[in-house]
Design a protein around this motif. Structure first.
Motif, mmCIF file in Angstrom:
data_model
loop_
_atom_site.group_PDB
_atom_site.id
_atom_site.type_symbol
_atom_site.label_atom_id
_atom_site.label_comp_id
_atom_site.label_asym_id
_atom_site.label_seq_id
_atom_site.Cartn_x
_atom_site.Cartn_y
_atom_site.Cartn_z
ATOM 1 N N GLN A 95 38.205 -45.730 70.969
ATOM 2 C CA GLN A 95 38.799 -46.816 71.732
ATOM 3 C C GLN A 95 40.257 -47.027 71.325
ATOM 4 O O GLN A 95 40.861 -48.037 71.669
ATOM 5 C CB GLN A 95 38.005 -48.111 71.523
ATOM 6 N N HIS A 96 40.815 -46.073 70.598
ATOM 7 C CA HIS A 96 42.203 -46.154 70.164
ATOM 8 C C HIS A 96 43.106 -45.445 71.164
ATOM 9 O O HIS A 96 42.639 -44.610 71.942
ATOM 10 C CB HIS A 96 42.356 -45.513 68.781
ATOM 11 N N TYR A 97 44.387 -45.810 71.147
ATOM 12 C CA TYR A 97 45.310 -45.106 72.026
ATOM 13 C C TYR A 97 46.633 -44.842 71.325
ATOM 14 O O TYR A 97 46.963 -45.461 70.310
ATOM 15 C CB TYR A 97 45.512 -45.859 73.348
ATOM 16 N N LEU A 98 47.364 -43.881 71.869
ATOM 17 C CA LEU A 98 48.661 -43.472 71.346
ATOM 18 C C LEU A 98 49.757 -44.022 72.246
ATOM 19 O O LEU A 98 49.614 -44.044 73.474
ATOM 20 C CB LEU A 98 48.760 -41.947 71.303
ATOM 21 N N VAL A 99 50.868 -44.447 71.628
ATOM 22 C CA VAL A 99 51.987 -44.975 72.404
ATOM 23 C C VAL A 99 53.269 -44.706 71.624
ATOM 24 O O VAL A 99 53.223 -44.406 70.415
ATOM 25 C CB VAL A 99 51.783 -46.488 72.670
ATOM 26 N N ASN A 100 54.402 -44.808 72.276
ATOM 27 C CA ASN A 100 55.675 -44.523 71.610
ATOM 28 C C ASN A 100 56.019 -45.576 70.569
ATOM 29 O O ASN A 100 55.696 -46.756 70.711
ATOM 30 C CB ASN A 100 56.814 -44.420 72.633
#
Length: 255
Positions: free
Chosen positions: A52-57
């Motif tokens: 449920q994790h996400y990657l972002v800048n």
């Protein structure tokens, strides 16, 4: 001269996460090359496979500085999980976490402040069926009214409700947003939305009468567009070519 610290996460994350990092970093570089960026102020996110994790800048980096390793991994509460020295844009957290929370199919979310999407979103009637590109967005398009900087946690629910099950969104006075089951699909959806808005702006500026697409054709194109932009004829087909372009621009994004 300030230089970014280099740290490599290759071999320290799963193969699936690393590939997602590469694709997402490539997407940032492509957006920069398309001149769709807004200094450091917009954001693209991607779900970490199986979580449920996400990657972002990282907040503070230009899109052309984004790499697979300096992307920041966060949970749905905005907690940084990978030991990054960088934080994330609070507005980016509000928008992206809200969508990832309720849309399991949203493996990638692209939110940008382009001139064309802001202009069309802010005009009476929004996106009109004036081009073939518009046909790809209109079947699955929603709107979310401007509420100021997206830092109010209460906006999350309203954004979720407005998005519903659509894949394209125009935000009046703000910009555009697309989601996709892959990074490639979200990228191609934004490409089509951007092109549709650019064409509409050009037609509005021409002061010429616009040839309207008959509703009977519009309805048929809606169905065709759903087929054309799904599976191997949509983003998944185009993405390998876009990835090759990102490598030609600067292979450093995959570090």
């Amino acid at each position: 001269m300030f230089e970014l610290k280099s740290r490599s996460l290759k071999g320290q994350v799963t193969d699936e996460e690393w590939q997602t990092r590469i694709d997402l970093a490539a997407c940032y570089r492509l957006v920069a090359d398309m001149r769709w960026g807004d200094l450091i102020y917009t954001h693209i996110s991607a779900k970490v496979p199986g979580t449920q994790h996400y990657l972002v800048n990282a907040f503070g980096l230009a899109f052309e500085e984004v790499t697979a390793s300096n992307l920041v991994k966060v949970d749905l509460e905005g907690n940084v999980l990978d030991g990054s020295e960088f934080g994330i844009n609070p507005a980016g957290f509000t928008i992206h976490s809200a969508i990832h929370e309720v849309r399991e199919d949203a493996k990638c979310v692209i939110h940008l402040h382009t001139l064309a999407t802001i202009a069309v979103a802010s005009s009476t009637g929004g996106l009109k069926p004036w081009s073939q590109y518009a046909m790809f967005s209109l079947p699955s398009l929603s709107y979310h009214g401007y509420e100021g900087l997206a830092v109010d946690d209460s906006e999350r629910k309203r954004l979720q409700n407005d998005l519903g099950d659509t894949n394209h969104m125009l935000l009046p006075n703000h910009g555009g947003l697309t989601i996709g089951p892959t990074i490639g699909d979200a990228f191609m959806r934004f490409y089509d939305l951007q092109r549709a808005c650019e064409i509409q702006v050009a037609l509005m500026q021409s002061n010429e009468d616009v040839i309207e697409i008959p509703h009977t054709i519009v309805d048929g194109i809606y169905d065709q567009a759903k087929v054309v932009h799904s599976g191997q004829t949509g983003g998944q087909k185009a993405w390998p070519a876009m990835l090759r372009k990102a490598y030609r621009l600067d292979p450093g994004f995959c570090e």
